[in-house]
Design an enzyme around this catalytic site. Structure first.
Site, PDB file in Angstrom:
ATOM      1  N   LYS A  58      -0.078  -1.851   7.515  1.00 26.80           N
ATOM      2  CA  LYS A  58       0.909  -2.331   6.868  1.00 26.80           C
ATOM      3  C   LYS A  58       1.699  -3.436   7.331  1.00 26.80           C
ATOM      4  CE  LYS A  58       1.072   2.187   4.524  1.00 26.80           C
ATOM      5  NZ  LYS A  58       2.098   3.477   4.207  1.00 26.80           N
ATOM      6  N   TYR A  91      -1.657   2.109  -5.742  1.00 21.29           N
ATOM      7  CA  TYR A  91      -0.832   3.122  -5.268  1.00 21.29           C
ATOM      8  C   TYR A  91      -0.417   4.016  -6.659  1.00 21.29           C
ATOM      9  CZ  TYR A  91       0.233   2.767  -0.269  1.00 21.29           C
ATOM     10  OH  TYR A  91      -0.006   2.700   0.952  1.00 21.29           O
ATOM     11  N   ASN A 140       5.380   2.971   7.759  1.00 23.65           N
ATOM     12  CA  ASN A 140       4.913   3.807   8.927  1.00 23.65           C
ATOM     13  C   ASN A 140       3.628   3.440   9.123  1.00 23.65           C
ATOM     14  OD1 ASN A 140       3.533   4.227   6.545  1.00 23.65           O
ATOM     15  ND2 ASN A 140       3.964   6.331   6.087  1.00 23.65           N
ATOM     16  N   HIS A 170      -2.205   2.970   6.368  1.00 22.17           N
ATOM     17  CA  HIS A 170      -2.559   4.006   5.260  1.00 22.17           C
ATOM     18  C   HIS A 170      -3.803   4.487   5.776  1.00 22.17           C
ATOM     19  CE1 HIS A 170      -3.552   5.338   1.265  1.00 22.17           C
ATOM     20  NE2 HIS A 170      -4.740   4.762   1.580  1.00 22.17           N
ATOM     21  N   GLU A 190     -10.666   3.420  -3.044  1.00 23.33           N
ATOM     22  CA  GLU A 190      -9.864   2.493  -2.262  1.00 23.33           C
ATOM     23  C   GLU A 190     -10.596   1.616  -1.622  1.00 23.33           C
ATOM     24  OE1 GLU A 190      -7.338   5.294   0.025  1.00 23.33           O
ATOM     25  OE2 GLU A 190      -6.278   5.623  -1.212  1.00 23.33           O
TER      26      GLU A 190
HETATM   27  P1  IDP Z   1       0.414   9.184   3.436  1.00 24.00           P
HETATM   28  O1  IDP Z   1       0.610   7.557   3.343  1.00 24.00           O
HETATM   29  O2  IDP Z   1       0.821   9.711   4.437  1.00 24.00           O
HETATM   30  O3  IDP Z   1      -0.671   9.744   2.552  1.00 24.00           O
HETATM   31  P2  IDP Z   1       1.868   9.550   0.652  1.00 24.00           P
HETATM   32  O4  IDP Z   1       2.670  10.737   0.539  1.00 24.00           O
HETATM   33  O5  IDP Z   1       0.550   9.446   0.015  1.00 24.00           O
HETATM   34  O6  IDP Z   1       1.739   9.467   2.517  1.00 24.00           O
HETATM   35  O7  IDP Z   1       2.726   8.278   0.310  1.00 24.00           O
HETATM   36  C1  IDP Z   1       2.158   7.057   0.336  1.00 24.00           C
HETATM   37  C2  IDP Z   1       3.436   6.045   1.123  1.00 24.00           C
HETATM   38  O8  IDP Z   1       4.458   5.977   0.486  1.00 24.00           O
HETATM   39  C3  IDP Z   1       3.522   6.667   2.380  1.00 24.00           C
HETATM   40  O9  IDP Z   1       2.626   6.148   3.629  1.00 24.00           O
HETATM   41  C4  IDP Z   1       4.921   5.689   2.499  1.00 24.00           C
HETATM   42  O10 IDP Z   1       4.581   4.422   2.906  1.00 24.00           O
HETATM   43  C5  IDP Z   1       5.533   6.048   1.232  1.00 24.00           C
HETATM   44  N1  IDP Z   1       6.372   6.909   1.111  1.00 24.00           N
HETATM   45  C6  IDP Z   1       5.822   8.341   1.058  1.00 24.00           C
HETATM   46  N2  IDP Z   1       7.084   9.141   1.005  1.00 24.00           N
HETATM   47  C7  IDP Z   1       8.011   8.330   0.847  1.00 24.00           C
HETATM   48  C8  IDP Z   1       9.471   8.824   0.833  1.00 24.00           C
HETATM   49  O11 IDP Z   1      10.069   9.781   0.739  1.00 24.00           O
HETATM   50  N3  IDP Z   1      10.495   7.636   0.850  1.00 24.00           N
HETATM   51  C9  IDP Z   1       9.940   6.341   1.154  1.00 24.00           C
HETATM   52  N4  IDP Z   1       8.622   6.048   1.073  1.00 24.00           N
HETATM   53  C10 IDP Z   1       7.944   6.994   1.059  1.00 24.00           C
HETATM   54 MG    MG Z   2      -1.543   9.357   0.549  1.00 22.70          MG
END
Ligand code: IDP
Ligand code: MG
Length: 138
Positions: free
Chosen positions: A10, A50, A113, A116, A127
């Site tokens: 990212k 997404y 974070n 992905h 994807e």
């Molecule tokens: P993942 O990446 O661990 O699979 P997902 O729930 O699929 O997590 O969410 C996709 C992306 O959306 C996350 O990696 C993060 O960048 C963002 N995200 C998820 N939950 C939150 C939140 O509560 N606040 C802000 N961003 C979030």
């Molecule tokens: Mg996810």
């Protein structure tokens, strides 16, 4: 079972020159790098990628962020590649991620974070083909 999975380094991580280090962590776990490239996607493309999160409170900010800078997209292959990459990534929230995981080491916050990874066979298929053509997947 041999699987392919899509990873995205990212914008927060590409900006801090962490791309090769993160790819190397995944290769070191025994997964084969099938294909890799860098790019910048539009807000609309981030929304398409997404789509499963459409309507969630973080959707707008997430798609803004993912289209804000350079990303590196990569396909890895190996035995249980999907779950292996998820394990190396760590929990979504870096604060909750296990020691030694990519998100624990490099993640800034729950949104920024660093990486992905596909979460299922179905999402991996969508994807991988979202970013790569057949001839790039040798
Ligand atoms: P993942 O990446 O661990 O699979 P997902 O729930 O699929 O997590 O969410 C996709 C992306 O959306 C996350 O990696 C993060 O960048 C963002 N995200 C998820 N939950 C939150 C939140 O509560 N606040 C802000 N961003 C979030
Ligand atoms: Mg996810």
């Amino acid at each position: 079972m041999t699987e392919r999975t899509l990873t995205i380094i990212k914008p927060d991580a590409t900006e801090r020159n962490l791309s090769a280090r993160i790819l190397s962590m995944i290769e070191s776990a025994g997964l084969k790098l099938v294909s890799v490239k860098s790019m910048k996607i539009s807000k609309k493309e981030a929304e398409e990628f997404y789509y499963v999160h459409k309507g969630k409170p973080f959707f707008e900010s997430l798609t803004q962020y993912m289209s804000s800078g350079k990303i590196v997209v990569a396909v890895f292959e190996g035995e249980d590649a999907i779950s292996k990459v998820r394990k190396i990534m760590g929990a979504t929230d870096p604060k909750k991620a296990e020691d030694g995981t990519i998100r624990k080491l490099y993640g800034i916050d729950i949104e920024k974070n660093s990486i992905h990874g596909s979460d299922s066979r179905e999402s991996a298929e969508f994807e991988v083909s979202f970013f790569f053509s057949k001839k790039e997947l040798i």
